[in-house]
Design a protein around this motif. Structure first.
Motif, PDB file in Angstrom:
ATOM      1  N   ILE A 199       1.062  -1.429   0.336  1.00  0.00           N
ATOM      2  CA  ILE A 199      -0.012   0.346  -0.086  1.00  0.00           C
ATOM      3  C   ILE A 199       0.870   2.043   0.487  1.00  0.00           C
ATOM      4  CG2 ILE A 199      -1.567  -0.679   1.164  1.00  0.00           C
ATOM      5  CD1 ILE A 199      -0.807   0.479   3.387  1.00  0.00           C
ATOM      6  N   ASN A 200       2.269   1.422   0.613  1.00  0.00           N
ATOM      7  CA  ASN A 200       2.706   2.214   0.416  1.00  0.00           C
ATOM      8  C   ASN A 200       4.482   1.755  -0.282  1.00  0.00           C
ATOM      9  OD1 ASN A 200       3.636   4.720   0.665  1.00  0.00           O
ATOM     10  ND2 ASN A 200       5.306   4.692   2.072  1.00  0.00           N
ATOM     11  N   PRO A 201       4.630   2.244  -1.296  1.00  0.00           N
ATOM     12  CA  PRO A 201       4.266   2.868  -2.393  1.00  0.00           C
ATOM     13  C   PRO A 201       3.567   1.952  -2.581  1.00  0.00           C
ATOM     14  CG  PRO A 201       6.022   1.987  -3.047  1.00  0.00           C
ATOM     15  CD  PRO A 201       6.231   2.234  -1.976  1.00  0.00           C
ATOM     16  N   MET A 202       2.329   2.856  -3.437  1.00  0.00           N
ATOM     17  CA  MET A 202       1.010   2.201  -3.780  1.00  0.00           C
ATOM     18  C   MET A 202       1.310   0.843  -4.774  1.00  0.00           C
ATOM     19  SD  MET A 202      -2.378   4.183  -3.149  1.00  0.00           S
ATOM     20  CE  MET A 202      -1.569   5.707  -3.856  1.00  0.00           C
ATOM     21  N   SER A 203       0.882  -0.213  -4.828  1.00  0.00           N
ATOM     22  CA  SER A 203       0.804  -1.219  -6.308  1.00  0.00           C
ATOM     23  C   SER A 203      -0.320  -0.822  -7.610  1.00  0.00           C
ATOM     24  CB  SER A 203       0.572  -2.578  -6.135  1.00  0.00           C
ATOM     25  OG  SER A 203      -0.985  -2.748  -5.332  1.00  0.00           O
ATOM     26  N   ARG A 204      -0.345  -1.435  -8.519  1.00  0.00           N
ATOM     27  CA  ARG A 204      -0.293  -0.526  -9.371  1.00  0.00           C
ATOM     28  C   ARG A 204      -1.802  -0.623  -9.441  1.00  0.00           C
ATOM     29  NH1 ARG A 204       2.967  -1.133 -15.304  1.00  0.00           N
ATOM     30  NH2 ARG A 204       4.506   0.149 -14.209  1.00  0.00           N
ATOM     31  N   ALA A 205      -2.853  -2.024  -9.111  1.00  0.00           N
ATOM     32  CA  ALA A 205      -3.796  -2.297  -8.675  1.00  0.00           C
ATOM     33  C   ALA A 205      -4.916  -1.483  -8.088  1.00  0.00           C
ATOM     34  CB  ALA A 205      -4.222  -3.311  -8.930  1.00  0.00           C
ATOM     35  N   TYR A 206      -3.569  -1.654  -6.684  1.00  0.00           N
ATOM     36  CA  TYR A 206      -3.961  -1.057  -5.854  1.00  0.00           C
ATOM     37  C   TYR A 206      -4.633   0.234  -5.442  1.00  0.00           C
ATOM     38  CZ  TYR A 206      -4.069   0.921  -0.926  1.00  0.00           C
ATOM     39  OH  TYR A 206      -5.120   1.662   0.620  1.00  0.00           O
ATOM     40  N   GLN A 207      -3.580   1.388  -6.351  1.00  0.00           N
ATOM     41  CA  GLN A 207      -3.553   2.538  -6.580  1.00  0.00           C
ATOM     42  C   GLN A 207      -4.737   3.127  -7.272  1.00  0.00           C
ATOM     43  OE1 GLN A 207      -2.459   4.372  -9.553  1.00  0.00           O
ATOM     44  NE2 GLN A 207      -4.028   5.688  -9.063  1.00  0.00           N
ATOM     45  N   CYS A 208      -5.078   2.189  -8.588  1.00  0.00           N
ATOM     46  CA  CYS A 208      -6.286   2.338  -8.905  1.00  0.00           C
ATOM     47  C   CYS A 208      -7.403   1.971  -8.691  1.00  0.00           C
ATOM     48  CB  CYS A 208      -6.347   1.177  -9.976  1.00  0.00           C
ATOM     49  SG  CYS A 208      -5.018   1.905 -11.954  1.00  0.00           S
ATOM     50  N   TRP A 209      -7.343   1.110  -7.427  1.00  0.00           N
ATOM     51  CA  TRP A 209      -9.174   0.866  -6.762  1.00  0.00           C
ATOM     52  C   TRP A 209      -9.435   2.062  -5.573  1.00  0.00           C
ATOM     53  CZ3 TRP A 209      -9.644   0.532  -1.721  1.00  0.00           C
ATOM     54  CH2 TRP A 209     -10.192  -0.511  -0.706  1.00  0.00           C
ATOM     55  N   LYS A 210      -7.944   2.702  -5.787  1.00  0.00           N
ATOM     56  CA  LYS A 210      -8.093   3.245  -3.904  1.00  0.00           C
ATOM     57  C   LYS A 210      -8.448   4.731  -4.624  1.00  0.00           C
ATOM     58  CE  LYS A 210      -6.625   5.053  -0.134  1.00  0.00           C
ATOM     59  NZ  LYS A 210      -7.290   4.772   1.339  1.00  0.00           N
ATOM     60  N   THR A 211      -8.055   4.847  -5.999  1.00  0.00           N
ATOM     61  CA  THR A 211      -8.558   6.245  -6.371  1.00  0.00           C
ATOM     62  C   THR A 211      -9.334   6.120  -6.868  1.00  0.00           C
ATOM     63  OG1 THR A 211      -6.546   6.727  -7.347  1.00  0.00           O
ATOM     64  CG2 THR A 211      -7.047   8.222  -7.717  1.00  0.00           C
ATOM     65  N   TRP A 212     -10.240   5.945  -7.792  1.00  0.00           N
ATOM     66  CA  TRP A 212     -11.231   5.378  -8.157  1.00  0.00           C
ATOM     67  C   TRP A 212     -12.309   4.657  -8.497  1.00  0.00           C
ATOM     68  CZ3 TRP A 212     -11.713   9.152 -11.494  1.00  0.00           C
ATOM     69  CH2 TRP A 212     -10.132   9.628 -12.076  1.00  0.00           C
TER      70      TRP A 212
END
Length: 201
Positions: free
Chosen positions: A23-36
């Motif tokens: 979660i830090n630095p955010m993995s790609r799928a997690y970043q997409c889920w967290k943001t969108w």
């Protein structure tokens, strides 16, 4: 709206899906889920975050199940059984969108950073292996292969916990890179792999 709420709950609906991610630095799928995740139908995503938009178009399940990027029974044969170009998805075809090069959102880091894992099921770790791309690698245009990476560290064991963090010192790097993390969970021969996009300053 109902679909978004239900779909957003999918990663938490059973032990089979209760795993984790960086979660830090955010993995790609997690970043997409967290943001969108709560606004995945927002047309602004196409302009503001085109790689996440493409990933949602390809397979929304990649984001809803950001905790479940695992393979069983690799027996430590990570390179032999994970082809170049498929590292970011852990060679899972359903998650191929996260292998694609492009303008992924980055986390700005210094050369000394703390990597954080969230593991809802508290599996613990036999170890983590942490890699970073070589200077000159371009994540905007290149898929990730083993030859693009330098191994930074292999950690020791971690007891079961929902939150695990460890410090990493990057070799001389600047600009956009991929931090590639491999997690060997303790409860089974179960391996996770993720790509986190970083901007080293």
């Amino acid at each position: 709206m109902v679909f978004a709420i239900v779909a957003g709950m999918l990663p938490f609906t059973g032990a089979a899906q209760a795993h984790g991610t960086i979660i830090n630095p955010m993995s790609r799928a997690y970043q997409c889920w967290k943001t969108w995740g709560s606004q995945h139908m927002n047309p602004a995503m196409q302009q503001q975050d085109p790689m996440c938009w493409r990933a949602f178009q390809a397979n929304p399940d990649t984001m809803w199940n950001w905790m479940s990027q695992l393979r069983d029974g690799l027996g430590g044969q990570y390179q032999a059984r994970t082809p170049d170009g498929q590292l970011c998805s852990n060679a899972l075809s359903r998650n191929d969108s996260v292998n694609q090069p492009g303008a992924w959102k980055t986390t700005t880091v210094s050369r000394n950073l703390t990597v954080q894992l969230y593991d809802q099921a508290s599996h613990g770790a036999d170890y983590f292996q942490v890699y970073v791309t070589k200077q000159g690698f371009n994540p905007s245009t290149q898929k990730l292969g083993w030859g693009n990476l330098d191994l930074i560290t292999t950690t020791g064991r971690y007891a079961p916990a929902q939150n695990i963090s460890f410090n990493v010192s990057l070799p001389a790097r600047s600009g956009n890179h991929i931090l590639f993390v491999l997690w060997r969970a303790s409860h089974l021969d179960q391996t996770y792999m993720w790509c986190s996009d970083i901007n080293v300053t």
